[in-house]
Design an enzyme around this catalytic site. Sequence first.
Site, PDB file in Angstrom:
ATOM      1  N   GLY A 171       5.223  -1.835  -7.060  1.00 57.70           N
ATOM      2  CA  GLY A 171       5.747  -1.177  -7.645  1.00 57.70           C
ATOM      3  C   GLY A 171       7.137  -2.190  -8.060  1.00 57.70           C
ATOM      4  N   ASP A 172       8.466  -2.571  -8.648  1.00 55.68           N
ATOM      5  CA  ASP A 172       9.595  -3.152  -8.739  1.00 55.68           C
ATOM      6  C   ASP A 172      10.090  -4.089  -7.969  1.00 55.68           C
ATOM      7  OD1 ASP A 172       9.271  -3.138 -11.718  1.00 55.68           O
ATOM      8  OD2 ASP A 172       9.851  -1.501 -11.570  1.00 55.68           O
ATOM      9  N   ASP A 218      16.355  -3.742  -5.285  1.00 54.56           N
ATOM     10  CA  ASP A 218      16.635  -4.393  -4.027  1.00 54.56           C
ATOM     11  C   ASP A 218      18.408  -4.937  -3.983  1.00 54.56           C
ATOM     12  OD1 ASP A 218      13.492  -3.570  -2.621  1.00 54.56           O
ATOM     13  OD2 ASP A 218      13.302  -5.817  -3.657  1.00 54.56           O
ATOM     14  N   PRO A 256       1.075  -1.074   0.067  1.00 52.85           N
ATOM     15  CA  PRO A 256      -0.271  -0.349  -0.191  1.00 52.85           C
ATOM     16  C   PRO A 256       0.467   1.476   0.354  1.00 52.85           C
ATOM     17  CG  PRO A 256      -0.135  -0.683   2.235  1.00 52.85           C
ATOM     18  CD  PRO A 256       0.558  -2.269   0.941  1.00 52.85           C
ATOM     19  N   ASP A 265      15.640 -14.388 -24.626  1.00 53.35           N
ATOM     20  CA  ASP A 265      16.240 -15.238 -25.694  1.00 53.35           C
ATOM     21  C   ASP A 265      17.470 -16.111 -24.956  1.00 53.35           C
ATOM     22  OD1 ASP A 265      18.080 -13.546 -23.741  1.00 53.35           O
ATOM     23  OD2 ASP A 265      18.410 -12.726 -25.853  1.00 53.35           O
TER      24      ASP A 265
END
Length: 323
Positions: A61-62, A289, A5, A233
């Site tokens: 987010g990421d 991170d 959140p 790939d």
Amino acid sequence: MLTNPYSGHGRARDIAESAGRRLRESGASITELIGDDADDALRLARKAVAERPAALVATGGDGLIGIALQAVAESGVPLGVIPAGTGNDHAREYGIPIGDPEAAADVIIAGTAMDVDLGHVRVADGREYWFGTVLATGFDSLVSDRTNRMTWPHGRMRYNLAILAEFLNLRPLPFRLVLDAPGGESGADGAQSGRREPDGGRIIDEDVVLAAVGNTRSYGGGMLICPDADPSDGLLDLTVIRYIPRRTLVRLFPTVFRGTHVRRPEVITTRARRIEISSPGINAYADGDNLGPLPAAITAVPRALRLLVPAARAALTQDSAES
């Protein structure tokens, strides 16, 4: 539905509500998961995946997506993404709508799955992680280290000040990279860099500014550090910026947003299935991170993630594979 959140400066809760409403309207049954911290979020995600849901949806987010990857990698459980962060590089790579939670939810409802690669990394203390975008070491990881140590100011300004401090402290970083590269690496001038090993791999010993390993093209909210990376790939893209003076770095930095930095002679690019990186006192960051200290061994793992994407994005990858 795993939500942070606090992502996107606190906007993620409202984004999750809008996306959740659209998912329920489609007939989906949703279990909402909010961890007390990153470790608790990972525990909840792993418990959910063990119950074999139709999908795990990450709203944030990421960094939150990075947590979700630790649970869904190689499980076969699809991952859906509702972008709610500041960078949103996963969503950007796969064409998932940003800033429109209902449209992102529609991607999940449509259920088009794409099997994509992940990076797997083992750091110096033995811990292992999955990552989806870019693993960063060098100048950018030092900036992140400094940002995490700072208590003031808040928000983006703290990161900007950390960039300035590290820029003023710019120094050569001795790196050693060992690659099983399927092809030779080169700078923009085409000159070979590094030396070959008997098994066909390569070693690069350089003083560098940074070394980035990309499963996808961008990090930091759209910086195309590995502009030719392809998450289908089975390879990792490596971008190394040799040590250069501050004034040269200032001129190079804007080109990273266009991906044209790889044309410059100060930049080495190559591809490999496995890369070992070592440099004293440097941490590795991935998906935003801190993973831990170098050395690190990074491996491309083909088709480790089943990701829900827009049908047009999946078709584009299929067309590329066929061609």
